[in-house]
Design an enzyme around this catalytic site. Structure first.
Site, PDB file in Angstrom:
ATOM      1  N   HIS A   1     -19.888  28.727 -15.689  1.00  0.00           N
ATOM      2  CA  HIS A   1     -19.855  28.170 -14.341  1.00  0.00           C
ATOM      3  C   HIS A   1     -21.163  28.198 -13.589  1.00  0.00           C
ATOM      4  O   HIS A   1     -21.239  27.652 -12.489  1.00  0.00           O
ATOM      5  CB  HIS A   1     -18.751  28.858 -13.528  1.00  0.00           C
ATOM      6  CG  HIS A   1     -17.389  28.359 -13.880  1.00  0.00           C
ATOM      7  ND1 HIS A   1     -16.709  28.797 -15.000  1.00  0.00           N
ATOM      8  CD2 HIS A   1     -16.601  27.429 -13.307  1.00  0.00           C
ATOM      9  CE1 HIS A   1     -15.538  28.178 -15.066  1.00  0.00           C
ATOM     10  NE2 HIS A   1     -15.448  27.344 -14.067  1.00  0.00           N
TER      11      HIS A   1
ATOM     12  N   ARG B   1     -34.750  32.972 -34.213  1.00  0.00           N
ATOM     13  CA  ARG B   1     -33.311  32.810 -34.368  1.00  0.00           C
ATOM     14  C   ARG B   1     -32.862  31.384 -34.118  1.00  0.00           C
ATOM     15  O   ARG B   1     -33.571  30.588 -33.522  1.00  0.00           O
ATOM     16  CB  ARG B   1     -32.596  33.660 -33.314  1.00  0.00           C
ATOM     17  CG  ARG B   1     -32.326  35.064 -33.715  1.00  0.00           C
ATOM     18  CD  ARG B   1     -31.608  35.756 -32.552  1.00  0.00           C
ATOM     19  NE  ARG B   1     -31.580  37.190 -32.809  1.00  0.00           N
ATOM     20  CZ  ARG B   1     -31.542  38.119 -31.871  1.00  0.00           C
ATOM     21  NH1 ARG B   1     -31.557  37.766 -30.600  1.00  0.00           N
ATOM     22  NH2 ARG B   1     -31.502  39.391 -32.183  1.00  0.00           N
TER      23      ARG B   1
ATOM     24  N   THR C   1     -19.405  14.924  -9.143  1.00  0.00           N
ATOM     25  CA  THR C   1     -19.002  15.760 -10.284  1.00  0.00           C
ATOM     26  C   THR C   1     -20.216  15.926 -11.175  1.00  0.00           C
ATOM     27  O   THR C   1     -21.018  15.008 -11.321  1.00  0.00           O
ATOM     28  CB  THR C   1     -17.852  15.133 -11.091  1.00  0.00           C
ATOM     29  OG1 THR C   1     -17.811  15.760 -12.379  1.00  0.00           O
ATOM     30  CG2 THR C   1     -18.058  13.651 -11.328  1.00  0.00           C
TER      31      THR C   1
ATOM     32  N   ARG D   1     -15.991  17.951 -21.025  1.00  0.00           N
ATOM     33  CA  ARG D   1     -14.804  17.947 -21.876  1.00  0.00           C
ATOM     34  C   ARG D   1     -14.664  16.640 -22.649  1.00  0.00           C
ATOM     35  O   ARG D   1     -14.397  16.640 -23.826  1.00  0.00           O
ATOM     36  CB  ARG D   1     -13.558  18.187 -21.009  1.00  0.00           C
ATOM     37  CG  ARG D   1     -12.806  19.411 -21.495  1.00  0.00           C
ATOM     38  CD  ARG D   1     -11.797  19.908 -20.491  1.00  0.00           C
ATOM     39  NE  ARG D   1     -12.277  21.136 -19.845  1.00  0.00           N
ATOM     40  CZ  ARG D   1     -11.723  21.695 -18.789  1.00  0.00           C
ATOM     41  NH1 ARG D   1     -10.671  21.127 -18.224  1.00  0.00           N
ATOM     42  NH2 ARG D   1     -12.211  22.801 -18.290  1.00  0.00           N
TER      43      ARG D   1
ATOM     44  N   ASP E   1     -12.749  11.406 -10.591  1.00  0.00           N
ATOM     45  CA  ASP E   1     -11.770  10.413 -10.965  1.00  0.00           C
ATOM     46  C   ASP E   1     -10.372  10.706 -10.390  1.00  0.00           C
ATOM     47  O   ASP E   1      -9.751   9.854  -9.740  1.00  0.00           O
ATOM     48  CB  ASP E   1     -11.744  10.426 -12.503  1.00  0.00           C
ATOM     49  CG  ASP E   1     -10.876   9.368 -13.073  1.00  0.00           C
ATOM     50  OD1 ASP E   1      -9.742   9.717 -13.448  1.00  0.00           O
ATOM     51  OD2 ASP E   1     -11.299   8.192 -13.113  1.00  0.00           O
TER      52      ASP E   1
ATOM     53  N   ASP F   1     -20.276  16.076 -14.294  1.00  0.00           N
ATOM     54  CA  ASP F   1     -20.061  15.612 -15.674  1.00  0.00           C
ATOM     55  C   ASP F   1     -20.584  14.205 -15.982  1.00  0.00           C
ATOM     56  O   ASP F   1     -20.623  13.799 -17.138  1.00  0.00           O
ATOM     57  CB  ASP F   1     -18.565  15.668 -16.013  1.00  0.00           C
ATOM     58  CG  ASP F   1     -18.077  17.096 -16.154  1.00  0.00           C
ATOM     59  OD1 ASP F   1     -18.893  17.974 -16.501  1.00  0.00           O
ATOM     60  OD2 ASP F   1     -16.888  17.354 -15.910  1.00  0.00           O
TER      61      ASP F   1
ATOM     62  N   ARG G   1      -7.327  21.791  -5.580  1.00  0.00           N
ATOM     63  CA  ARG G   1      -6.474  20.821  -6.272  1.00  0.00           C
ATOM     64  C   ARG G   1      -5.110  20.879  -5.590  1.00  0.00           C
ATOM     65  O   ARG G   1      -4.709  21.920  -5.093  1.00  0.00           O
ATOM     66  CB  ARG G   1      -6.365  21.167  -7.761  1.00  0.00           C
ATOM     67  CG  ARG G   1      -7.752  21.201  -8.409  1.00  0.00           C
ATOM     68  CD  ARG G   1      -7.727  21.396  -9.903  1.00  0.00           C
ATOM     69  NE  ARG G   1      -9.059  21.715 -10.368  1.00  0.00           N
ATOM     70  CZ  ARG G   1      -9.988  20.809 -10.724  1.00  0.00           C
ATOM     71  NH1 ARG G   1      -9.717  19.530 -10.703  1.00  0.00           N
ATOM     72  NH2 ARG G   1     -11.196  21.176 -11.124  1.00  0.00           N
TER      73      ARG G   1
ATOM     74  N   ASP H   1     -19.174  11.352 -15.559  1.00  0.00           N
ATOM     75  CA  ASP H   1     -18.115  10.734 -16.365  1.00  0.00           C
ATOM     76  C   ASP H   1     -17.277   9.732 -15.571  1.00  0.00           C
ATOM     77  O   ASP H   1     -16.078   9.612 -15.796  1.00  0.00           O
ATOM     78  CB  ASP H   1     -17.210  11.827 -16.948  1.00  0.00           C
ATOM     79  CG  ASP H   1     -16.545  12.667 -15.858  1.00  0.00           C
ATOM     80  OD1 ASP H   1     -16.908  12.507 -14.680  1.00  0.00           O
ATOM     81  OD2 ASP H   1     -15.670  13.485 -16.192  1.00  0.00           O
TER      82      ASP H   1
ATOM     83  N   GLY I   1     -13.463  19.631  -8.658  1.00  0.00           N
ATOM     84  CA  GLY I   1     -14.536  20.599  -8.914  1.00  0.00           C
ATOM     85  C   GLY I   1     -15.708  20.356  -7.991  1.00  0.00           C
ATOM     86  O   GLY I   1     -16.051  19.213  -7.707  1.00  0.00           O
TER      87      GLY I   1
END
Lengths: 319, 319, 319, 319
Positions: free
Chosen positions: D249, D162, D125, D171, D103, D127, D72, D129, D11
């Site tokens: 995205h 609201r 990335t 994820r 990773d 994330d 990929r 992670d 990504g």
């Protein structure tokens, strides 16, 4: 018309790339070949031309500046320079030229048309100072850039309870100051078209202060005088903690607003259509929300009107 | 400790509101009453305090500036002023004070602690010029504001193939210039900590020009000299079309970045915890990505290190 | 007229605060007292009114949302509800009401006027779906928010050479999709007003792919169908790596653009002037770049025109 | 080492271009030739390589996405694929490879190194992670993108009073949710690493409502469950007007923040230095604010720690 060219000239403005893209792609849609001229009139004299395809202008609609570069060119102001430009264009079998720029750039285009070479002008300048169009390409983005800066300055002005004098672009035309001042909530707006009374500016500041205003922002067009002069006058008259900021060239850049991308697209497409129909010697413009074409003569002889209603509105709302 | 107060002092910085919010809410979570002091030390002397609840600091984490306002205060520098401040605090049964500000503000806090009143400092200034913390609150936002301006200037610099000299804040400390210059892709970065050779700056410009660079951006800390001086030297030595922009007070404002909101939250919470534990006379800081507490003495005697690696990196990447 | 009130109703839109500010300050300039009604018609029925002064609307012109809050209210749709609203207004000696909202909100205002209570409507909605005005308040900001999102999605679309389907707001009206699609450089734009041929959409995608396009973006109004339906059809027909994004409620928020701050200011001032002159039962609007007033009947019976020229333009430019 | 290559894989993330620029320019500064590989490992297998010079990476530090494209590639996961990659590299006399990605991309790089070809990984990335680095390239920008969206949603949430449930990327890792939730002032943050009690989430909402909170924002990592599930549970338990937004995205794109441009620059330069020194089979990272190198084995066997302090902090501040 089978082959046209496009160039950008004078100061750059956000949205120029959208206009270049529209000229190229509408041209292709009309079965034309479209050439890009690099570095404005100077590049035209040097023969810096390249054939463009749909992909040449891909991924540029969101970019500030101009991918064709721009310049100022003294040689082009001469009769010989203009003649040479026409020869370059003819040598490349180009039959029409779109010039994206300001007033000065259109004078050159006008000369080419007078000499028999069809041109169309697209008003691209952040100053909104071209007769015949209610909005120039780049103006909306510049105003948004200025109000973002004012919003930032307001944070610090409020925290310190200060007065800020902010100088914005506009040598002969106060529209950036007027729009940004009104939409930025400025206390006073000083523009070249309307003489200001410093006493009134100071009175408004002091009235606001008395009512508990936490900050005050004064917007000054560069055409009025240096912001530091105004700042000094305020400081002396009020004793308020007063600071000065000159926004400078950030006002020219940045990704164009939706409006400017749209306007550039519409201007560019119409410019090609006009060349196609043989209606050269004109500038495209927007009047009453419609795309129009006005002769270069009408542009040069036109008079810019100052929006007094907006000026008065800004006064009544910034109490 | 049952009742504490918080104030902001000196120049405002984005993220101060996040810190105020954290002090108030962490205080409440620790069963304290938390007072906001308006207008810094000056307001403290005048007794401008108000009890705050969770809602008082709602919807402010994203706001620039400081909702508590800030000021500079000469009276507080005197022994009598400091005594008066402590009396005001005690009259309101306040037992601890959090001061968000810069070096100068901490000297005042230090005096209070020396006189027996517990204080904690939170380093809030865009300049990143406080020993004992690797990052000050507001610095990350200021650097992002500067690179957005550089990105805009680059548009117009490229279109005109010009050289721009951009002056940024930093009287004694070049971190804004260094970070923004490196992340903005500047050709040269001039900071107060490292003497520059104008010959080298000019050589780099000319080398870049020879390699076909379309534009050049030079970043100058205000502490080095006026950008216009540098601009004139470049113009004279190279003949390049060179422009100067002074970014000014926009660098102080704006909605804080995620990092500064986070840092302010962590600093504020830790400040309350320190007061709670009776560890006063300290400034919170971030070192090696961990929140720490350093004594005011260590702050005042600390030495700022210049990141030479980053300076060299910027040189090797801006070829 | 000596005392008026203002409320916001229906979905919020950027620029509503600019309009509230203008109503309050122009009202004060006309020697009126101006009341703010909180929570729209529901708050009006409950008597949630507060007198506002110049400072009540200070520092709000740059804020998204509405400081008066908004709501939907079933009771107000009934005759009894409307009667109760008038009683509340009269109990507070209020003589005129400005309603900022959409079509549904104006139906309520119209009922009040029919029952003898003067009202003026200001078109505030991001959807640009109100006859009688070429632009609604909030639309320009929403379009800019959408193109910023598209610009971000384009980064990742290009890096992965993917096709993205982006769903934007607009149940019955495709203007957000049309403007954002054209100014965002979208390959295809699907709007409720014009039936689309999925075959053509797919053909355009495949043509672009063949010409070497690195990414494709399709904009879909929520009124057409779910973006995921379109995404699935594209994936099946082309085999391209296709992703779907639903922009959602970010489109409603954000600091208003210069245009919307200006438009809100002009609308608000004009609304007060109309009440002052006794010309109630009207909505202010902008036509051909001029502020106008149209009767509610003309609004309800008006027909929205789709800008086919713009639709065709977007097709010819996104090759 | 005289000739190296660089590719981006997996990504895309903001800051990848800064890292590519740094690899190329530091390589050149070390007298290397640097090749760009297009389309990740897939392009490597196809021999899509091009020699880059300083100008090839000019004007990209501020761009989102990756100019080298990414993909990929299943074939590369096989032994034969890896062998083929090494042959392509050797055929071009390339001696080292920098892989920018996550990773999965590093597992491929690790295989090459095991087969004798020197590689260095750069953690790119959004994330955050990847064990071995406290921050991944792109994370800071993504968090800022999310809080800008939350700031917009807050406008409309406040206006309508609201509750909003906002789903963000992540994820297996909740860092985007945690940082953005804390710095966005979210009421509750749901992340995959910490089991949440829906009862507590609802209790907090109802407590806030009772204290007069005008809006509530709940942030959910996509790894927890769909935001609409949470939204439905809240609606049912509280009856509050609850809306759901999935940010999607847009989180991947956008111009990188100053931090990410800086981090990418530092990572890229260090990667080249490591190849130069013969220290391959490593990933660069940042630990305790210092650039480090960790072996791929340590990355693969590393354990991500959840920042419980930050999680607890967010709870105590969002009262």
């Amino acid at each position: 018309m089978k082959r046209i060219a496009v160039l950008t000239s004078g100061g750059d403005a956000p949205g120029m790339n959208a206009a270049v893209r529209a000229v190229v792609r509408r041209g292709i849609a009309c079965d034309m070949e479209v050439y890009g001229v690099y570095h404005g009139y100077a590049g035209l004299l040097d023969g810096q031309l390249a054939l463009m395809n749909a992909g040449s202008v891909g991924d540029i609609i969101q970019r500030g500046g101009t991918i064709l570069y721009t310049s100022r060119c003294d040689e082009f102001r001469t009769d010989a320079g203009q003649q040479k430009a026409i020869e370059q264009l003819k040598a490349n079998e180009i039959e029409g030229l779109v010039v994206i720029g300001g007033d000065g750039s259109f004078r050159g285009a006008h000369k080419l048309t007078e000499k028999g070479f069809p041109t169309i002008g697209i008003p691209g300048t952040i100053d909104n100072d071209i007769p015949g169009t209610e909005m120039t390409l780049g103006f909306d983005t510049a105003v948004n850039t200025v109000i973002e800066a004012i919003d930032k300055i307001r944070d610090t002005a409020t925290s310190h309870e200060r007065t800020y004098v902010v100088e914005v672009m506009g040598r002969h035309r106060g529209d950036i100051a007027l729009w940004a001042g009104l939409s930025g909530g400025a206390e006073s707006i000083l523009i070249p078209e309307i003489e200001h009374e410093m006493d009134e500016v100071i009175q408004r500041l002091m009235d606001g202060h008395r009512r508990g205003k936490k900050h005050s922002i004064i917007i000054v067009s560069e055409g009025v005088c240096s912001a530091s002069v105004i700042g000094d006058q305020i400081k002396e008259a009020t004793g308020f903690d007063t600071r000065v900021t000159v926004l400078g060239h950030v006002q020219r850049g940045g990704s164009p607003s939706a409006y400017d991308r749209m306007l550039g697209s519409r201007f560019g497409a119409r410019a090609v259509d006009l060349l196609q129909k043989g209606e050269a010697g004109r500038m495209v413009g927007i009047q009453q929300n419609r795309i129009v074409a006005v002769t270069f003569d009408d542009v040069f002889n036109g008079v810019l009107k100052t929006d007094n209603e907006m000026y008065e509105l800004s006064k009544s709302l910034s109490i």
